[in-house]
Design an enzyme around this catalytic site. Structure first.
Site, short mmCIF file in Angstrom:
data_model
loop_
_atom_site.label_atom_id
_atom_site.label_comp_id
_atom_site.label_asym_id
_atom_site.label_seq_id
_atom_site.Cartn_x
_atom_site.Cartn_y
_atom_site.Cartn_z
N HIS A 57 -43.06 15.53 -1.83
CA HIS A 57 -43.94 14.41 -2.12
C HIS A 57 -45.43 14.77 -2.14
O HIS A 57 -46.25 13.94 -2.50
CB HIS A 57 -43.71 13.26 -1.11
CG HIS A 57 -43.78 11.91 -1.77
ND1 HIS A 57 -43.26 10.78 -1.17
CD2 HIS A 57 -44.31 11.51 -2.94
CE1 HIS A 57 -43.49 9.72 -1.97
NE2 HIS A 57 -44.12 10.15 -3.06
N HIS A 99 -41.45 6.81 4.87
CA HIS A 99 -42.67 7.32 5.50
C HIS A 99 -43.90 6.85 4.75
O HIS A 99 -43.85 6.59 3.55
CB HIS A 99 -42.64 8.86 5.49
CG HIS A 99 -41.36 9.44 6.00
ND1 HIS A 99 -40.31 9.76 5.17
CD2 HIS A 99 -40.95 9.74 7.26
CE1 HIS A 99 -39.32 10.25 5.89
NE2 HIS A 99 -39.66 10.25 7.15
N ASP A 127 -39.78 7.97 -3.14
CA ASP A 127 -39.22 9.04 -2.32
C ASP A 127 -37.77 8.67 -2.08
O ASP A 127 -37.48 7.60 -1.54
CB ASP A 127 -40.00 9.10 -1.00
CG ASP A 127 -39.59 10.26 -0.11
OD1 ASP A 127 -40.47 10.81 0.58
OD2 ASP A 127 -38.40 10.63 -0.12
N ASP A 181 -35.82 9.37 0.05
CA ASP A 181 -35.48 9.09 1.46
C ASP A 181 -35.76 7.64 1.85
O ASP A 181 -35.51 7.23 2.99
CB ASP A 181 -36.12 10.08 2.44
CG ASP A 181 -37.62 9.91 2.63
OD1 ASP A 181 -38.28 10.92 2.95
OD2 ASP A 181 -38.17 8.79 2.47
N GLU A 218 -38.28 14.47 -3.40
CA GLU A 218 -37.61 14.81 -2.15
C GLU A 218 -36.09 14.92 -2.24
O GLU A 218 -35.40 14.93 -1.22
CB GLU A 218 -38.04 13.87 -1.01
CG GLU A 218 -39.53 13.92 -0.68
CD GLU A 218 -40.01 15.16 0.09
OE1 GLU A 218 -39.15 15.97 0.51
OE2 GLU A 218 -41.23 15.33 0.26
N ASP A 224 -40.74 4.41 0.27
CA ASP A 224 -40.59 5.59 1.13
C ASP A 224 -40.27 5.14 2.55
O ASP A 224 -40.73 4.08 2.99
CB ASP A 224 -41.93 6.36 1.12
CG ASP A 224 -41.84 7.82 1.56
OD1 ASP A 224 -42.61 8.64 1.02
OD2 ASP A 224 -40.99 8.13 2.44
N HIS A 231 -46.77 17.18 2.44
CA HIS A 231 -45.98 16.09 1.84
C HIS A 231 -46.06 14.81 2.67
O HIS A 231 -45.64 13.75 2.25
CB HIS A 231 -44.53 16.51 1.58
CG HIS A 231 -43.66 16.57 2.80
ND1 HIS A 231 -42.29 16.44 2.70
CD2 HIS A 231 -43.93 16.76 4.11
CE1 HIS A 231 -41.75 16.55 3.91
NE2 HIS A 231 -42.73 16.74 4.78
N ASP A 242 -46.75 8.80 4.52
CA ASP A 242 -47.38 9.98 3.88
C ASP A 242 -48.88 9.82 3.80
O ASP A 242 -49.51 10.19 2.82
CB ASP A 242 -46.79 10.20 2.47
CG ASP A 242 -45.30 10.52 2.52
OD1 ASP A 242 -44.70 10.62 1.43
OD2 ASP A 242 -44.76 10.63 3.62
N1 LIG Z 1 -44.85 11.73 9.08
C1 LIG Z 1 -44.22 13.05 9.22
C2 LIG Z 1 -43.04 13.18 8.26
S1 LIG Z 1 -43.63 13.12 6.64
C3 LIG Z 1 -42.26 12.99 5.61
C4 LIG Z 1 -42.79 13.29 4.23
S2 LIG Z 1 -41.85 12.61 2.98
N2 LIG Z 1 -42.56 12.94 1.66
O1 LIG Z 1 -41.85 11.16 3.08
O2 LIG Z 1 -40.52 13.17 3.01
C5 LIG Z 1 -45.28 14.13 8.97
O3 LIG Z 1 -46.34 13.80 8.51
O4 LIG Z 1 -45.00 15.28 9.21
MN LIG Z 2 -42.63 10.68 0.94
MN LIG Z 3 -40.15 10.00 2.97
#
Ligand SMILES: N[C@@H](CSCCS(N)(=O)=O)C(=O)O
Ligand SMILES: [Mn+2]
Ligand SMILES: [Mn+2]
Ligand SMILES: [Mn+2]
Length: 320
Positions: free
Chosen positions: A101, A126, A232, A234, A277, A124, A141, A128
């Site tokens: 991502h 998340h 994403d 996920d 992803e 998503d 990402h 990000d």
């Molecule tokens: N918030 C966590 C997990 S980030 C997950 C990234 S994604 N692109 O949504 O898979 C971090 O910043 O490492």
């Molecule tokens: Mn993402």
């Molecule tokens: Mn994600």
């Protein structure tokens, strides 16, 4: 019927250095192998497959703080930005296949070069939206949105490889759908900036139809403008999309995911879509990889007009 895409460009971005798990660079191939081009060609508008970009891996690319491969990621996104900008400029509705991502940095920046009035819908688990200072992992990402927002300019360091990125998006032009794993630093940013977001709990409370109504009211009521959908995989429940780097339980059902993309199609405003992803190396079985890639194809096809209700046969000239 809603306005169809004029013509569609498919652009593969086989890239993985925004995170640490190998295999996501094979996402574009997995999505193609699941029949994407074939499925889109049935939606009766021209489909141009631009193939995959080829990214350079820079030899010397020391981490910045705990952020790995900043120059490689920055360079990849500068290349992607140009490719997306060209595809949008040529009049295509553009599908960018990831890859991780972090690629949204280049995809959305390149889109905004052509359509500075764009709005961004981020689907998503998340947010990000970590900065290098708040990120628990350093992985880029998980920081993509932070590079885009004007309001975060004073919170971002001068990351090597990213000097070409000028923040171009306002917090009010962004909506999140599907959040269920948000870091404390991200939560602070979302609250401080007043970003509109719908967690999985909000979706349970309101239902996905209402979530999309509020999303479009928030983004489009003052004026219609191009939509950038950054999806994403996920965001989907891991039972539907297990082959991905950061799965989180309690995700979107198949029907919720497809409602989102059908409604976005029906605005007639979709301009660029990222599908990121998908990591075929992380599926526990061939079936797990295939169901993840197939989910990705369904999401893309419904964003481009595939319906569940069917549609009339092409108008036929009968000569008896
Ligand atoms: N918030 C966590 C997990 S980030 C997950 C990234 S994604 N692109 O949504 O898979 C971090 O910043 O490492
Ligand atoms: Mn993402
Ligand atoms: Mn994600
Ligand atoms: Mn349609």
């Amino acid at each position: 019927c809603q306005s169809r895409a004029h013509s569609v460009a498919v652009l593969g971005a086989p890239f993985s250095k925004g995170q640490k798990r190998g295999g996501v660079e094979n996402g574009p191939k997995a999505i193609r192998d699941a029949g994407l081009i074939e499925r889109l060609s049935h939606l009766d508008y021209p489909v141009h497959d631009f193939g995959d970009l080829s990214f350079q891996h820079l030899e010397k690319d020391e981490p910045y703080m705990h952020v790995p491969f900043p120059r490689t990621v920055g360079r990849a996104n500068k290349l992607l930005s140009g490719a997306v900008s060209n595809a949008v400029g040529a009049g295509h509705t553009t599908i960018m296949l990831g890859g991780d991502h972090s690629l949204a940095i280049g995809s959305v920046e390149g889109h905004a070069k052509q359509r500075p009035d764009l709005c961004l819908i981020w689907v998503d688990a998340h947010a990000d939206i970590n900065t290098p200072f708040t990120s628990p992992s350093g992985n880029l990402h998980g920081q993509s949105v932070a590079f885009m927002l004007k309001e975060l300019q004073n919170k971002m360091p001068e990351l090597p490889g990213f000097s070409w990125v000028k923040p171009f998006l306002s917090a009010k032009d962004l909506v999140y759908i599907g959040l269920r794993d948000v870091d404390p630093g991200e939560y602070d940013i979302l609250k401080d900036l007043g970003v509109q977001y719908f967690t999985m709990r909000d979706i349970d409370r309101l239902g996905i139809q209402r979530v999309m109504e509020v999303t479009f009211d928030h983004l489009l009521s003052r004026k219609q403008r191009p939509i950038h959908l950054s999806f994403d995989i996920d965001a989907m429940d891991p039972s539907l999309a297990p082959a991905t780097g950061t799965p989180v339980n309690g995700g979107l059902t198949y029907r919720e995911g497809i409602w989102i993309t059908e409604e976005i199609h029906n605005t007639g405003l979709l301009s660029v879509m990222d599908l990121v992803e998908v990591n075929p190396d992380l599926g526990a079985s061939r079936e797990a990889v295939e169901s993840t890639a197939s989910m990705a194809v369904d999401v893309i096809a419904s964003a481009l007009g595939q319906t569940r209700e069917g549609e009339r046969t092409a108008s036929r000239t009968h000569s008896f």
